[in-house]
Scaffold this active site. Structure first.
Site, PDB file in Angstrom:
ATOM      1  N   GLN A  62       1.669  -6.089  -3.502  1.00  0.00           N
ATOM      2  CA  GLN A  62       1.952  -6.156  -2.060  1.00  0.00           C
ATOM      3  C   GLN A  62       3.268  -5.440  -1.733  1.00  0.00           C
ATOM      4  O   GLN A  62       3.659  -4.522  -2.421  1.00  0.00           O
ATOM      5  CB  GLN A  62       1.965  -7.610  -1.562  1.00  0.00           C
ATOM      6  CG  GLN A  62       0.604  -8.268  -1.509  1.00  0.00           C
ATOM      7  CD  GLN A  62       0.280  -9.051  -2.775  1.00  0.00           C
ATOM      8  OE1 GLN A  62       1.149  -9.541  -3.472  1.00  0.00           O
ATOM      9  NE2 GLN A  62      -0.992  -9.185  -3.067  1.00  0.00           N
ATOM     10  N   GLY A 115      -4.278  -4.219  -4.538  1.00  0.00           N
ATOM     11  CA  GLY A 115      -5.071  -3.117  -5.068  1.00  0.00           C
ATOM     12  C   GLY A 115      -4.216  -1.892  -5.303  1.00  0.00           C
ATOM     13  O   GLY A 115      -3.417  -1.516  -4.445  1.00  0.00           O
ATOM     14  N   HIS A 116      -4.346  -1.289  -6.475  1.00  0.00           N
ATOM     15  CA  HIS A 116      -3.615  -0.068  -6.796  1.00  0.00           C
ATOM     16  C   HIS A 116      -4.617   1.018  -7.166  1.00  0.00           C
ATOM     17  O   HIS A 116      -5.518   0.786  -7.971  1.00  0.00           O
ATOM     18  CB  HIS A 116      -2.668  -0.283  -7.984  1.00  0.00           C
ATOM     19  CG  HIS A 116      -1.530  -1.192  -7.674  1.00  0.00           C
ATOM     20  ND1 HIS A 116      -0.828  -1.862  -8.659  1.00  0.00           N
ATOM     21  CD2 HIS A 116      -0.955  -1.551  -6.513  1.00  0.00           C
ATOM     22  CE1 HIS A 116       0.126  -2.590  -8.096  1.00  0.00           C
ATOM     23  NE2 HIS A 116       0.059  -2.413  -6.796  1.00  0.00           N
ATOM     24  N   LYS A 167       2.435   2.076  -5.100  1.00  0.00           N
ATOM     25  CA  LYS A 167       3.063   1.486  -6.302  1.00  0.00           C
ATOM     26  C   LYS A 167       2.249   1.770  -7.551  1.00  0.00           C
ATOM     27  O   LYS A 167       2.796   1.944  -8.632  1.00  0.00           O
ATOM     28  CB  LYS A 167       3.220  -0.026  -6.107  1.00  0.00           C
ATOM     29  CG  LYS A 167       4.188  -0.420  -5.014  1.00  0.00           C
ATOM     30  CD  LYS A 167       4.326  -1.926  -4.900  1.00  0.00           C
ATOM     31  CE  LYS A 167       3.033  -2.600  -4.500  1.00  0.00           C
ATOM     32  NZ  LYS A 167       2.542  -2.184  -3.173  1.00  0.00           N
ATOM     33  N   ASP A 169       0.818  -1.223   0.000  1.00  0.00           N
ATOM     34  CA  ASP A 169       0.000   0.000   0.000  1.00  0.00           C
ATOM     35  C   ASP A 169       0.850   1.271   0.000  1.00  0.00           C
ATOM     36  O   ASP A 169       0.423   2.319   0.476  1.00  0.00           O
ATOM     37  CB  ASP A 169      -0.953   0.032   1.212  1.00  0.00           C
ATOM     38  CG  ASP A 169      -1.755  -1.242   1.370  1.00  0.00           C
ATOM     39  OD1 ASP A 169      -2.385  -1.661   0.394  1.00  0.00           O
ATOM     40  OD2 ASP A 169      -1.728  -1.826   2.471  1.00  0.00           O
TER      41      ASP A 169
END
Length: 431
Positions: free
Chosen positions: A225, A40-41, A16, A13
């Site tokens: 991650q 999740g991005h 990225k 988180d």
């Protein structure tokens, strides 16, 4: 040609998605090499915000090739949900922009069922899984009973492998975990349809990637991650099921390690983590809550609130060493605006011992107390700063001290969520 990896240098988180999207402007090929849709991005382009889970962040650019490598576990249903979402937002996702490895393993319905039932069975010792079947899919991969993309798109092979897996998994699901049996015919029918839609995207991505590198293209490998969620070097067992470090790039994409030229670590100007496990610099107080709200520290995939704390140089130094980091992208610096003083963890105190390196034992880590160094903060708004020299003096002193502690230069500084709110000190594509 430059082939470099962008990866999280903390617990994930770190931002990225934004940085990969930003750097993708100069890259011609963007590759996901591990993980699944448990990552999740969030990427902001202009006034629009996109939430990505499986597809590489480069998909938001036209004329870029995006690759989902063999090290990724692919949920076809989640993939097409994401494709449909992007298409609805005006982002074209075609086989000319996105290709998927024929060697990638497929997340099946029984993987999700097993994930949730096993987590429930752990009780108070649960590990905080997202329940998306990632771990059980990787388990099958290494147990040599998995179904790969090449199997899924071969109807006869898929029928045989699915039947064998359903029969075996149902016994475990029903007799051991107390769940309900899965229906072979229903899954077969659904996944044969998914296979047909998936087929145009499937290639031997190792060959394609090798050819792109030989054509002197700029390649960007996008990690999911973070370093401390790596199956080998993370805070085990509170980790993901794949290698999130730079070491995973070669095996997860099918190229030789000598082809990787640089490694960019993404680190927040503070520290966060989701789920259970020791967290030495955690601020379970008003300061931690202030950082959480100002930094919008809630998971893209799960919506869970993130635990927040001061910057931990022990963690990022560990990431720099194990990944061979050549640059740091320093994210969310603007969140720290307003503090009179900022704390930086320079080491851990464990009993009478001072630790400068990150320990393997979680029991030992849980006993560690952070050794803090206090630095002056700043109050100036930095969200519109475009040049490094225009940052407040105390912000620059903070960055300089971080560089000294971790031994890697901060070459990019993010002062806001938008793609344009990025200060470049050095072009990371340069070898």
């Amino acid at each position: 040609m430059s082939a470099f990896v962008v990866l999280g240098a903390q617990w994930g988180d770190e931002g990225k998605g934004k940085m990969t999207d930003y750097l993708a402007e100069e890259a011609e090929v963007i590759v996901r090499f591990q993980g699944g849709n448990n990552a999740g991005h969030t990427v902001e382009v202009g006034e629009k915000q996109y939430k990505l889970h499986l597809i590489p962040s480069g998909i938001l650019h036209d004329n870029k090739l995006n690759i989902i490598g063999n090290g990724v576990v692919v949920d076809p249903k989640a993939l097409f949900t994401e494709i449909d979402y992007l298409e609805a937002e005006g982002v074209k996702v075609t086989p000319s922009k996105l290709i998927i490895s024929d060697r990638a393993h497929v997340i099946m319905p029984y993987h999700k069922v097993l994930d949730k039932l096993k987590e429930k069975a752990r009780g108070k010792n649960d590990i905080g899984t997202t329940g998306k079947g990632i771990g059980p899919c990787y388990t099958d991969k290494f147990e040599r009973s998995g179904i790969r993309v090449c199997d899924l798109i071969d109807e006869e092979v898929f029928k045989e492998k699915l039947k064998e897996n359903i029969e075996f998994k149902n016994k475990y699901i029903v007799n051991v975990l107390g769940g309900e049996a899965l229906n072979y015919d229903e899954i077969l029918k659904e996944y044969l349809k998914l296979a047909e839609r998936l087929r145009p995207y499937v290639q031997d991505t190792s060959v394609r990637l090798y050819d792109e590198i030989k054509q002197d293209k700029n390649i960007l490998f996008e990690g999911a991650q973070g370093m401390l969620l790596d199956i080998d070097y993370g805070t085990y067992p509170y980790v993901t099921s794949s290698n999130t470090t730079a070491c995973g790039v070669a095996s997860g994409s099918g190229i030789g390690p000598t082809m990787i030229t640089n490694a960019v670590g993404i680190a927040k100007a503070y520290t966060t983590r989701v789920g259970k496990g020791p967290f030495p610099t955690e601020l379970d107080n008003e300061i931690g809550e202030w950082i959480r709200e100002k930094g919008h520290e809630y998971g893209v995939t799960t919506g869970r609130s993130r635990r927040c704390g001061w910057f931990d140089a022990v963690v990022v130094k560990y990431a720099a060493r194990t990944n061979g980091l050549t640059s740091i992208a320093f994210m969310l610096l603007d969140v720290l605006t307003g503090f009179e003083e900022i704390q930086v963890c320079t080491a851990y105190k464990c009993g009478d011992e001072i630790l400068e390196n990150f320990p393997a034992s979680l029991e030992q880590l849980a006993k560690c107390e952070p050794v803090y160094e206090t630095m002056p903060g700043w109050t100036e708004d930095i969200t519109k700063v475009e040049k490094y020299e225009d940052l407040p003096e105390n912000a620059k002193k903070y960055i300089t001290r971080i560089e000294e502690l971790i031994g890697v230069n901060v070459d990019l500084v993010s002062v806001g969520p938008n793609r344009a709110q990025t200060i470049i000190r050095k072009n990371v594509f340069d070898k």
